[in-house]
Design a protein around this motif. Structure first.
Motif, mmCIF file in Angstrom:
data_model
loop_
_atom_site.group_PDB
_atom_site.id
_atom_site.type_symbol
_atom_site.label_atom_id
_atom_site.label_comp_id
_atom_site.label_asym_id
_atom_site.label_seq_id
_atom_site.Cartn_x
_atom_site.Cartn_y
_atom_site.Cartn_z
ATOM 1 N N MET A 129 0.840 -1.192 0.000
ATOM 2 C CA MET A 129 0.000 0.000 0.000
ATOM 3 C C MET A 129 0.879 1.246 0.000
ATOM 4 O O MET A 129 2.098 1.161 0.184
ATOM 5 N N SER A 130 0.262 2.384 -0.201
ATOM 6 C CA SER A 130 0.970 3.646 -0.093
ATOM 7 C C SER A 130 1.342 3.891 1.369
ATOM 8 O O SER A 130 0.552 3.620 2.279
ATOM 9 N N PHE A 131 2.553 4.389 1.592
ATOM 10 C CA PHE A 131 2.991 4.694 2.954
ATOM 11 C C PHE A 131 2.772 6.157 3.298
ATOM 12 O O PHE A 131 3.353 6.680 4.255
ATOM 13 N N SER A 132 1.918 6.837 2.553
ATOM 14 C CA SER A 132 1.589 8.233 2.824
ATOM 15 C C SER A 132 0.949 8.374 4.199
ATOM 16 O O SER A 132 0.142 7.533 4.634
ATOM 17 N N LYS A 133 1.286 9.475 4.887
ATOM 18 C CA LYS A 133 0.703 9.730 6.214
ATOM 19 C C LYS A 133 -0.808 9.901 6.137
ATOM 20 O O LYS A 133 -1.514 9.670 7.115
ATOM 21 N N GLU A 134 -1.302 10.304 4.983
ATOM 22 C CA GLU A 134 -2.746 10.468 4.805
ATOM 23 C C GLU A 134 -3.492 9.151 4.978
ATOM 24 O O GLU A 134 -4.703 9.145 5.251
ATOM 25 N N LEU A 135 -2.785 8.032 4.804
ATOM 26 C CA LEU A 135 -3.423 6.714 4.891
ATOM 27 C C LEU A 135 -3.063 5.978 6.179
ATOM 28 O O LEU A 135 -3.199 4.752 6.253
ATOM 29 N N SER A 161 -3.624 1.242 9.766
ATOM 30 C CA SER A 161 -3.946 0.651 11.074
ATOM 31 C C SER A 161 -5.142 -0.292 10.967
ATOM 32 O O SER A 161 -5.159 -1.372 11.580
ATOM 33 N N THR A 162 -6.134 0.099 10.182
ATOM 34 C CA THR A 162 -7.336 -0.720 10.037
ATOM 35 C C THR A 162 -7.036 -2.019 9.300
ATOM 36 O O THR A 162 -7.545 -3.094 9.663
ATOM 37 N N ASN A 190 -15.160 3.899 4.100
ATOM 38 C CA ASN A 190 -14.632 4.324 5.387
ATOM 39 C C ASN A 190 -13.893 3.157 6.028
ATOM 40 O O ASN A 190 -13.959 2.010 5.540
ATOM 41 N N THR A 191 -13.187 3.407 7.134
ATOM 42 C CA THR A 191 -12.363 2.366 7.751
ATOM 43 C C THR A 191 -13.198 1.261 8.382
ATOM 44 O O THR A 191 -12.756 0.108 8.434
ATOM 45 N N ASP A 192 -14.393 1.588 8.884
ATOM 46 C CA ASP A 192 -15.245 0.541 9.457
ATOM 47 C C ASP A 192 -15.658 -0.462 8.384
ATOM 48 O O ASP A 192 -15.627 -1.681 8.600
ATOM 49 N N GLU A 193 -16.035 0.054 7.223
ATOM 50 C CA GLU A 193 -16.412 -0.819 6.126
ATOM 51 C C GLU A 193 -15.209 -1.622 5.636
ATOM 52 O O GLU A 193 -15.315 -2.810 5.345
ATOM 53 N N LEU A 194 -14.058 -0.964 5.563
ATOM 54 C CA LEU A 194 -12.821 -1.639 5.159
ATOM 55 C C LEU A 194 -12.532 -2.828 6.072
ATOM 56 O O LEU A 194 -12.278 -3.942 5.603
ATOM 57 N N MET A 233 -7.806 -4.181 -3.011
ATOM 58 C CA MET A 233 -8.623 -3.208 -2.299
ATOM 59 C C MET A 233 -8.405 -1.814 -2.868
ATOM 60 O O MET A 233 -7.362 -1.536 -3.459
ATOM 61 N N CYS A 234 -9.383 -0.918 -2.632
ATOM 62 C CA CYS A 234 -9.193 0.485 -3.017
ATOM 63 C C CYS A 234 -10.303 1.320 -2.392
ATOM 64 O O CYS A 234 -11.448 0.861 -2.267
ATOM 65 N N ASP A 235 -9.937 2.539 -2.008
ATOM 66 C CA ASP A 235 -10.938 3.495 -1.547
ATOM 67 C C ASP A 235 -11.893 3.790 -2.699
ATOM 68 O O ASP A 235 -11.469 3.955 -3.856
ATOM 69 N N ALA A 236 -13.173 3.865 -2.398
ATOM 70 C CA ALA A 236 -14.186 4.058 -3.434
ATOM 71 C C ALA A 236 -13.947 5.324 -4.246
ATOM 72 O O ALA A 236 -14.195 5.351 -5.463
ATOM 73 N N SER A 237 -13.447 6.367 -3.599
ATOM 74 C CA SER A 237 -13.232 7.642 -4.282
ATOM 75 C C SER A 237 -12.086 7.598 -5.281
ATOM 76 O O SER A 237 -11.944 8.492 -6.113
ATOM 77 N N ASP A 238 -11.272 6.542 -5.226
ATOM 78 C CA ASP A 238 -10.076 6.461 -6.064
ATOM 79 C C ASP A 238 -10.099 5.274 -7.019
ATOM 80 O O ASP A 238 -9.179 5.103 -7.820
ATOM 81 N N PHE A 239 -11.136 4.459 -6.948
ATOM 82 C CA PHE A 239 -11.150 3.222 -7.732
ATOM 83 C C PHE A 239 -11.192 3.480 -9.236
ATOM 84 O O PHE A 239 -10.627 2.723 -10.024
ATOM 85 N N SER A 240 -11.817 4.562 -9.653
ATOM 86 C CA SER A 240 -11.921 4.846 -11.096
ATOM 87 C C SER A 240 -10.559 5.109 -11.722
ATOM 88 O O SER A 240 -10.421 5.045 -12.956
ATOM 89 N N ASN A 241 -9.554 5.370 -10.894
ATOM 90 C CA ASN A 241 -8.215 5.655 -11.405
ATOM 91 C C ASN A 241 -7.317 4.410 -11.459
ATOM 92 O O ASN A 241 -6.157 4.507 -11.868
#
Length: 256
Positions: free
Chosen positions: A136-142, A147-148, A239-243, A216-224
């Motif tokens: 996965m990306s190691f960006s702090k945003e994720l 963690s999830t 969201n993380t709960d769904e993940l 896996m992919c966040d729904a907002s980014d899957f089209s890319n």
């Protein structure tokens, strides 16, 4: 339905699984198919039954064996017995031949030193390990996503492996470390959010090594996502709960 499919495994709507969904899970699940895979799977099962190295194994009685054969992915008890005697011929196990006119049987079974060495070899190769490599990306945003993912993997009974959390000696390059760790893992979780090139490389390597890959992919980014991977079934989450819920359920249903 055996314990491979949890009772509380439900679709998003909350309804029970229908035949179409269940057949899809069974079709996608990695099961032992080749003779080597069946042999190794049976050996690992026997190893899991021993109380200590070299101990006699309490092998199930005749009433349990047909059920056991199905649970271990054999067609029937006779096929399982064939592989059991093959393990003995290969000197991976020892036992007393209790065969009679009613059928072949091996009792007082225990693993030999060669058998124990073979189990260790299988564990280190990843086929029977409890390790999951996370790409996965190691960006702090994720950080919350990271963690999830780790929580879901650990709660499903596996150890999560992220390459940036493991210390390596200076003479080991990061690429060598990645290849080594993926080889040791039973399966790989690939989160394509932010579409880092390393995730595509690591998931492709795992696929080439015949390791199961959970996409896996966040729904907002899957089209890319790239066309080379987006045709594979993905866990899409908002969201993380769904993940966490989807990933843990997928692992419990899909990874043997």
């Amino acid at each position: 339905m055996n314990d491979k499919f949890p009772i509380d495994f439900r679709q998003e709507s909350g309804t029970a699984l229908d035949n179409e969904i269940l057949e899809k899970i069974i079709h996608e699940s990695p099961v032992p198919k080749s003779p080597d895979e069946k042999l190794n799977h049976l050996l690992s099962y026997l190893h899991s039954l021993q109380e200590y190295e070299g101990a006699d194994i309490e092998y199930p009685n005749n009433e349990d064996r047909q059920t056991l054969a199905k649970r271990l992915y054999f067609k029937n008890y006779n096929e399982m017995t064939f592989y059991l005697f093959t393990l003995a011929k290969l000197e991976f196990i020892e036992g007393i031949d209790g065969s009679s006119k009613d059928g072949k049987n091996l009792t007082d079974i225990h693993l030999t030193y060669n058998g124990l060495a073979r189990v260790i070899e299988l564990i280190e190769s990843g086929d029977h390990s409890n390790r999951c490599f996370v790409a996965m990306s190691f960006s702090k945003e994720l950080n919350d996503t990271r963690s999830t993912i780790k929580e879901a993997i650990n709660e499903a009974g596996f150890q999560s492996i992220l390459i940036d959390e493991i210390y390596y000696n200076s003479d080991i390059t990061i690429n060598d470390a990645i290849v080594s760790e993926i080889k040791k893992c039973k399966f790989l979780v690939a989160d394509f959010t932010q579409h880092k090139h390393g995730v595509y490389f690591e998931s492709g390597l795992a696929l080439g090594l015949k390791r199961p890959v959970i996409y896996m992919c966040d729904a907002s980014d899957f089209s890319n996502t790239h066309f080379d991977t987006n045709h594979y079934p993905h866990i899409i989450y908002d969201n993380t709960d769904e993940l966490k819920n989807k990933l843990k359920t997928k692992i419990e249903a899909w990874i043997k």
